[in-house]
Design an enzyme around this catalytic site. Sequence first.
Site, short mmCIF file in Angstrom:
data_model
loop_
_atom_site.label_atom_id
_atom_site.label_comp_id
_atom_site.label_asym_id
_atom_site.label_seq_id
_atom_site.Cartn_x
_atom_site.Cartn_y
_atom_site.Cartn_z
N GLY A 17 0.80 -1.21 0.00
CA GLY A 17 0.00 0.00 0.00
C GLY A 17 0.83 1.26 0.00
O GLY A 17 2.05 1.24 -0.27
N ALA A 48 -9.02 3.70 -1.10
CA ALA A 48 -9.28 4.84 -0.21
C ALA A 48 -9.95 5.97 -0.99
O ALA A 48 -9.42 6.45 -1.98
CB ALA A 48 -7.97 5.33 0.41
N GLN A 49 -11.10 6.40 -0.53
CA GLN A 49 -11.89 7.40 -1.25
C GLN A 49 -11.72 8.81 -0.70
O GLN A 49 -11.56 9.78 -1.43
CB GLN A 49 -13.38 7.05 -1.17
CG GLN A 49 -13.77 5.77 -1.86
CD GLN A 49 -15.26 5.45 -1.66
OE1 GLN A 49 -15.94 6.13 -0.91
NE2 GLN A 49 -15.74 4.44 -2.34
N GLY A 51 -9.77 10.98 0.89
CA GLY A 51 -8.77 12.00 0.63
C GLY A 51 -7.68 12.00 1.67
O GLY A 51 -7.54 11.07 2.47
N GLU A 116 -14.68 17.38 5.86
CA GLU A 116 -15.06 16.11 6.46
C GLU A 116 -15.28 16.29 7.95
O GLU A 116 -14.93 17.32 8.53
CB GLU A 116 -14.01 15.02 6.18
CG GLU A 116 -13.97 14.61 4.71
CD GLU A 116 -13.13 13.37 4.44
OE1 GLU A 116 -12.65 12.75 5.41
OE2 GLU A 116 -12.96 13.03 3.26
N HIS A 230 -16.70 2.63 10.06
CA HIS A 230 -17.18 3.71 9.19
C HIS A 230 -18.70 3.69 9.20
O HIS A 230 -19.32 2.64 9.02
CB HIS A 230 -16.66 3.54 7.78
CG HIS A 230 -16.75 4.79 6.96
ND1 HIS A 230 -17.96 5.28 6.50
CD2 HIS A 230 -15.80 5.67 6.55
CE1 HIS A 230 -17.74 6.39 5.83
NE2 HIS A 230 -16.44 6.65 5.84
N ARG A 276 -16.91 9.95 13.96
CA ARG A 276 -17.39 8.71 13.35
C ARG A 276 -17.97 7.73 14.35
O ARG A 276 -18.95 7.03 14.04
CB ARG A 276 -16.23 8.04 12.60
CG ARG A 276 -15.92 8.71 11.28
CD ARG A 276 -14.75 8.04 10.60
NE ARG A 276 -14.58 8.59 9.25
CZ ARG A 276 -13.57 8.27 8.45
NH1 ARG A 276 -12.65 7.41 8.86
NH2 ARG A 276 -13.49 8.79 7.24
N HIS A 333 -13.59 -0.32 9.62
CA HIS A 333 -12.95 0.58 8.65
C HIS A 333 -11.47 0.82 8.94
O HIS A 333 -10.64 0.72 8.04
CB HIS A 333 -13.70 1.91 8.64
CG HIS A 333 -13.22 2.89 7.62
ND1 HIS A 333 -13.21 2.60 6.27
CD2 HIS A 333 -12.72 4.15 7.75
CE1 HIS A 333 -12.74 3.65 5.60
NE2 HIS A 333 -12.43 4.60 6.47
N GLU A 357 -1.33 1.44 8.68
CA GLU A 357 -2.39 1.09 9.62
C GLU A 357 -2.00 0.01 10.60
O GLU A 357 -2.52 -0.04 11.71
CB GLU A 357 -3.64 0.66 8.85
CG GLU A 357 -4.87 0.52 9.72
CD GLU A 357 -6.14 0.26 8.93
OE1 GLU A 357 -7.14 -0.13 9.55
OE2 GLU A 357 -6.13 0.44 7.69
N ARG A 368 -9.82 7.99 15.13
CA ARG A 368 -9.08 8.68 14.08
C ARG A 368 -9.90 9.80 13.45
O ARG A 368 -11.05 9.63 13.10
CB ARG A 368 -8.67 7.68 12.99
CG ARG A 368 -8.00 8.33 11.79
CD ARG A 368 -7.61 7.29 10.77
NE ARG A 368 -8.74 6.64 10.14
CZ ARG A 368 -9.32 7.05 9.03
NH1 ARG A 368 -8.90 8.16 8.42
NH2 ARG A 368 -10.31 6.38 8.50
N LEU A 374 -3.97 8.38 5.50
CA LEU A 374 -2.98 8.46 4.42
C LEU A 374 -1.84 9.38 4.81
O LEU A 374 -0.68 9.12 4.47
CB LEU A 374 -3.65 8.95 3.13
CG LEU A 374 -4.72 8.05 2.52
CD1 LEU A 374 -5.24 8.64 1.22
CD2 LEU A 374 -4.20 6.65 2.30
#
Length: 530
Positions: A17, A48-49, A51, A116, A230, A276, A333, A357, A368, A374
């Site tokens: 990754g 990963a969507q 960002g 976010e 998530h 979250r 997640h 991770e 988190r 990332l």
Amino acid sequence: MKDFSVKLFDVIIVGGGIAGKMLAHRLPASMSIACITKEKHVSNSIIAQGGIAAAIAPDDHPVSHFEDTIAAANAHADIDRVNLLVTEGSKSVQALIEEGLLFDRDPFGNWSFGQEAAHSKRRILHAGGDATGKGIMDFLEAKTDDKLSLLTNLVVVELIMIDGKCAGVIVLDSVGKKSRIYGKHIVLATGGIGQLYENTSNAVIASGDGISLAYHAGALLADLEFVQFHPTILQLNGKSEGLISEAVRGEGALLIDEDGKRIMESVHPLLELAPRDIVARVIEANYQKRKKVFLNAQSITGFSDKFPTIYRNCLHHSIDPLTENIPVRPGAHFHMGGIRTNEWSETSIPYLYAIGETACTGVHGANRLASNSLLESLVFAERAAQMIQSKINSSYHIVNDEPFQERTLSSLPSIEEMKKMMTTFAGIIRDQAGLERLLDRLRPSFEQLSATNFSDLAFPMLKIAHFLTSSYLIAQSALLRTESRGAHYRSDVENPDDKWSGKVIIISKDGCYQTNRRTNNYQEKEVSVK
């Protein structure tokens, strides 16, 4: 790409990754580097969507990013490590941009920053709308392809230990053959643990291998009880069908029940953009009452352009998000816990490192902050590269290879059974009775595994050995922490407890301990957990 023609490398990276590729990018071309992966082009990074968070906007500052990260962490983050994350993170992202990494821009040519949950600023950079992970991976792979010996379709079953130091890995290929590969520096970048649960956003390879490898080699693990779920994964007929990024809620999507009522009203002042863990529990509570939850994204202008991957996935499952509500449910997640590392990504075992991770750096605390994952991978991969280059392993030697055994173990639980039990008893909502039931079921098998060299296990046993080890250790940590904090929620002790404030649970083969995490630095006083 180099051919695999040697048995000794300067650096062995386990995992393909962003963390592993960033490490390879920052290591000199003069080093021989092996990258071992289960499957080529399969990782959490690629899918990963949301960002990457970085304080590089003109009206932003690392101090603001620092404050947001600390607030989301529920008084459990390592202050010094968070400072490293936000200050070095913005520099790391800027450096990659200067090297040619492209992020999305607005019509005026400026960086397009998304919003976010729990961020006080719009600081989320995206690539290709909701394909940020793939964008960064493509960039890093182009930069590192000629530097790596890419060894695919291999599972690392055990770390080679010589005189208390990590000296290589034992791998299993697709036909069940085992072999040894030696390295002067071994880096675990194996990703997360989502596949331990029935519902997850994670790739199929994310089954906690790094945690298990490190544990059985004798390394320290930390914060294993903190598993982030998530809130919004597309769910159809009880099956997870892909992540619906938090950025969708950041652009104005609403969470509603079957009657069209917003479910976050009167729960948290940030509504859909609450942390979250809170959002996930509210959605799951509705499902426990047999009430479905939907994401209404119909007010978002340009949805298909902003979220092309999500849009295509919804259409693939016969849902048009422009006119229909999207059925969602939480799923495993991100793992805040993992292999305990210092600020240079070193584990407690000499010449063994952990990044991404699978590592526990302390920056995420109990929960988190969105899009910090990332960033963590970039920052601590760069730090690992610096340490590896400064640390010469001059005492290195290879022992003679000995034949492997083919032992079998009795009555191991199936992966399907463990997934169900982890979801039921160590999932979003936990309690003492459920965790004890889970541990009682897994303990006999865990003790068998702990007394066995993984490299001697027969092929069928190896398929579930890492899975079982990581499941047991997470449940054990969750039972020991007798409070609710962040993503760790116990219905029998629903609130944070001051006696647990600043305390980290450390687990190793030598036992379980508490470590005191101070306000301004990281000091230790280890005592047995009662």
